[in-house]
Design a protein around this motif. Structure first.
Motif, PDB file in Angstrom:
ATOM      1  N   THR A   7       0.851  -1.185   0.000  1.00  0.00           N
ATOM      2  CA  THR A   7       0.000   0.000   0.000  1.00  0.00           C
ATOM      3  C   THR A   7       0.886   1.234   0.000  1.00  0.00           C
ATOM      4  O   THR A   7       1.932   1.266   0.673  1.00  0.00           O
ATOM      5  CB  THR A   7      -0.949   0.003   1.217  1.00  0.00           C
ATOM      6  N   ASN A   9       0.566   5.686  -0.462  1.00  0.00           N
ATOM      7  CA  ASN A   9       0.006   6.986  -0.831  1.00  0.00           C
ATOM      8  C   ASN A   9       1.000   7.636  -1.777  1.00  0.00           C
ATOM      9  O   ASN A   9       2.075   8.075  -1.368  1.00  0.00           O
ATOM     10  CB  ASN A   9      -0.224   7.862   0.410  1.00  0.00           C
ATOM     11  N   CYS A  33      -1.880  -1.245  -3.770  1.00  0.00           N
ATOM     12  CA  CYS A  33      -2.989  -0.338  -3.495  1.00  0.00           C
ATOM     13  C   CYS A  33      -2.443   1.075  -3.357  1.00  0.00           C
ATOM     14  O   CYS A  33      -1.544   1.316  -2.537  1.00  0.00           O
ATOM     15  CB  CYS A  33      -3.707  -0.758  -2.222  1.00  0.00           C
ATOM     16  N   GLN A  35      -3.163   5.300  -2.856  1.00  0.00           N
ATOM     17  CA  GLN A  35      -4.062   6.343  -2.381  1.00  0.00           C
ATOM     18  C   GLN A  35      -3.590   7.704  -2.899  1.00  0.00           C
ATOM     19  O   GLN A  35      -2.444   7.871  -3.265  1.00  0.00           O
ATOM     20  CB  GLN A  35      -4.129   6.384  -0.846  1.00  0.00           C
ATOM     21  N   ASN A  66      -7.647  13.314  -3.748  1.00  0.00           N
ATOM     22  CA  ASN A  66      -8.196  12.018  -3.325  1.00  0.00           C
ATOM     23  C   ASN A  66      -7.924  10.923  -4.357  1.00  0.00           C
ATOM     24  O   ASN A  66      -6.948  10.971  -5.087  1.00  0.00           O
ATOM     25  CB  ASN A  66      -9.692  12.143  -3.018  1.00  0.00           C
ATOM     26  N   VAL A  68      -8.402   6.436  -5.123  1.00  0.00           N
ATOM     27  CA  VAL A  68      -7.795   5.187  -4.678  1.00  0.00           C
ATOM     28  C   VAL A  68      -7.808   4.194  -5.835  1.00  0.00           C
ATOM     29  O   VAL A  68      -8.702   4.222  -6.683  1.00  0.00           O
ATOM     30  CB  VAL A  68      -8.549   4.600  -3.464  1.00  0.00           C
ATOM     31  N   ASP A  81     -17.651   0.444  -3.648  1.00  0.00           N
ATOM     32  CA  ASP A  81     -17.040   1.478  -2.824  1.00  0.00           C
ATOM     33  C   ASP A  81     -18.101   2.047  -1.908  1.00  0.00           C
ATOM     34  O   ASP A  81     -19.294   1.779  -2.076  1.00  0.00           O
ATOM     35  CB  ASP A  81     -16.444   2.578  -3.701  1.00  0.00           C
ATOM     36  N   ARG A  91     -12.550   7.870  -1.628  1.00  0.00           N
ATOM     37  CA  ARG A  91     -11.655   7.489  -0.531  1.00  0.00           C
ATOM     38  C   ARG A  91     -11.732   6.002  -0.183  1.00  0.00           C
ATOM     39  O   ARG A  91     -11.091   5.559   0.758  1.00  0.00           O
ATOM     40  CB  ARG A  91     -11.954   8.324   0.715  1.00  0.00           C
ATOM     41  N   HIS A  92     -12.493   5.238  -0.919  1.00  0.00           N
ATOM     42  CA  HIS A  92     -12.604   3.806  -0.644  1.00  0.00           C
ATOM     43  C   HIS A  92     -12.933   3.062  -1.918  1.00  0.00           C
ATOM     44  O   HIS A  92     -13.715   3.540  -2.748  1.00  0.00           O
ATOM     45  CB  HIS A  92     -13.691   3.540   0.399  1.00  0.00           C
ATOM     46  N   ASN A 105      -9.362  -0.754   0.165  1.00  0.00           N
ATOM     47  CA  ASN A 105      -8.328   0.280   0.066  1.00  0.00           C
ATOM     48  C   ASN A 105      -8.940   1.603   0.529  1.00  0.00           C
ATOM     49  O   ASN A 105      -9.905   2.087  -0.068  1.00  0.00           O
ATOM     50  CB  ASN A 105      -7.846   0.379  -1.380  1.00  0.00           C
ATOM     51  N   TYR A 107      -8.500   5.739   2.024  1.00  0.00           N
ATOM     52  CA  TYR A 107      -7.749   6.969   2.222  1.00  0.00           C
ATOM     53  C   TYR A 107      -8.559   7.842   3.181  1.00  0.00           C
ATOM     54  O   TYR A 107      -9.483   8.543   2.783  1.00  0.00           O
ATOM     55  CB  TYR A 107      -7.511   7.677   0.882  1.00  0.00           C
ATOM     56  N   GLY A 149      -4.246   1.004   3.544  1.00  0.00           N
ATOM     57  CA  GLY A 149      -4.364   2.382   3.110  1.00  0.00           C
ATOM     58  C   GLY A 149      -3.676   3.384   4.003  1.00  0.00           C
ATOM     59  O   GLY A 149      -3.082   3.053   5.028  1.00  0.00           O
TER      60      GLY A 149
END
Length: 262
Positions: A7, A9, A33, A35, A66, A68, A81, A91-92, A105, A107, A149
């Protein structure tokens, strides 16, 4: 099925697609994954990742912020999501492997700079997001699931460079930690990283503000890999790829890895 998952970001996948390609080439996780991809899905660099063997991509994007995405060598199915706290943010996203394991996943909102929901709307949104995560896990009772995440909270004293100094800093305040723990307990999630690395300072984020991030080493562990109890025992090999923070034009986060034998 055995696989390695990471994962990260990435703080703009289009700006840093070369860094993602480098990670996929050098480390070759089966699943990555991302973010904060900061792009609509139609502008996501699909061709590059397909050429590297990541033929399965499940993503939710937004222009400029944002977003993901789940990149996988293994077949995965998009299973939806959720818009936590009704923020209208990407965010998901969730995907399911052929063995039935679901990967979530997340954020989680950063929460701004002031840890007071009356003075800072963003902090309130963060707490509301976490509360809705908790309620969802209570209702859904996840099983055979992995959650990864940027959760934007460093929960433990050894997840930050100085516990006492950061108690009033967003990402390590007691109220945020309590909210994260409540979400974690609602789904009976196991912190896979700390299961494998139970003690010692551990960071996945270093601020851009530090002139020399490596020497100052004022980090926080904001990026997480969790698993439900029925598969947590199959996890191993957790690690954080600190050198990525020193790559050219880096993200302020680095990838977190875990492997699963299922």
């Amino acid at each position: 099925m055995s696989f390695t998952l990471a994962t990260w970001n990435i703080n703009s996948v289009r700006l840093r697609e070369a860094l993602v390609a480098r990670l996929l080439t050098e480390e070759a996780p089966d699943i990555l994954c991302l973010q904060e991809i900061k792009t609509p899905v139609d502008k996501f660099p699909l061709d590059l990742f397909h050429s590297l063997g990541y033929r399965y991509i499940v993503a939710r994007g937004q222009k400029g912020y944002n977003g993901v995405a789940i990149l996988s060598k293994l077949p995965v199915m998009d299973v939806g999501d959720k818009d936590f706290a009704n923020l209208g943010h990407a965010r998901h996203v969730a995907a399911r492997l052929e063995n039935g394991v679901t990967i979530h996943n997340f954020y989680v909102p950063a929460g701004g700079d002031i840890p007071d929901r009356e003075q800072n709307v963003k902090f309130g949104q963060k707490l509301d997001f976490l509360t809705e995560m908790r309620d969802w896990f209570r209702w859904e009772r996840p099983d055979r699931a992995i959650l990864v995440g940027d959760l934007n909270i460093a929960p433990r004293e050894d997840d930050v460079w100085n516990h006492k100094q950061l108690l009033k800093i967003v990402s390590h305040t007691p109220i945020e930690v309590d909210h994260l723990h409540a979400a974690m307990e609602a789904g009976s999630w196991v912190d896979v990283t700390r299961q494998d690395i139970p003690s010692g300072l551990l960071y996945s984020w270093w601020s851009y503000r530090a002139a020399d991030w490596d020497a100052a080493d004022k980090g926080r562990r904001l990026d997480h890999i969790w698993a439900t109890p029925d598969i947590a025992g199959a996890a191993h090999g957790s690690r954080i790829l600190r050198p990525c923070r020193g790559w050219e034009q880096p993200s302020d986060h680095v990838p977190v890895f875990a492997s699963f034998d299922l």
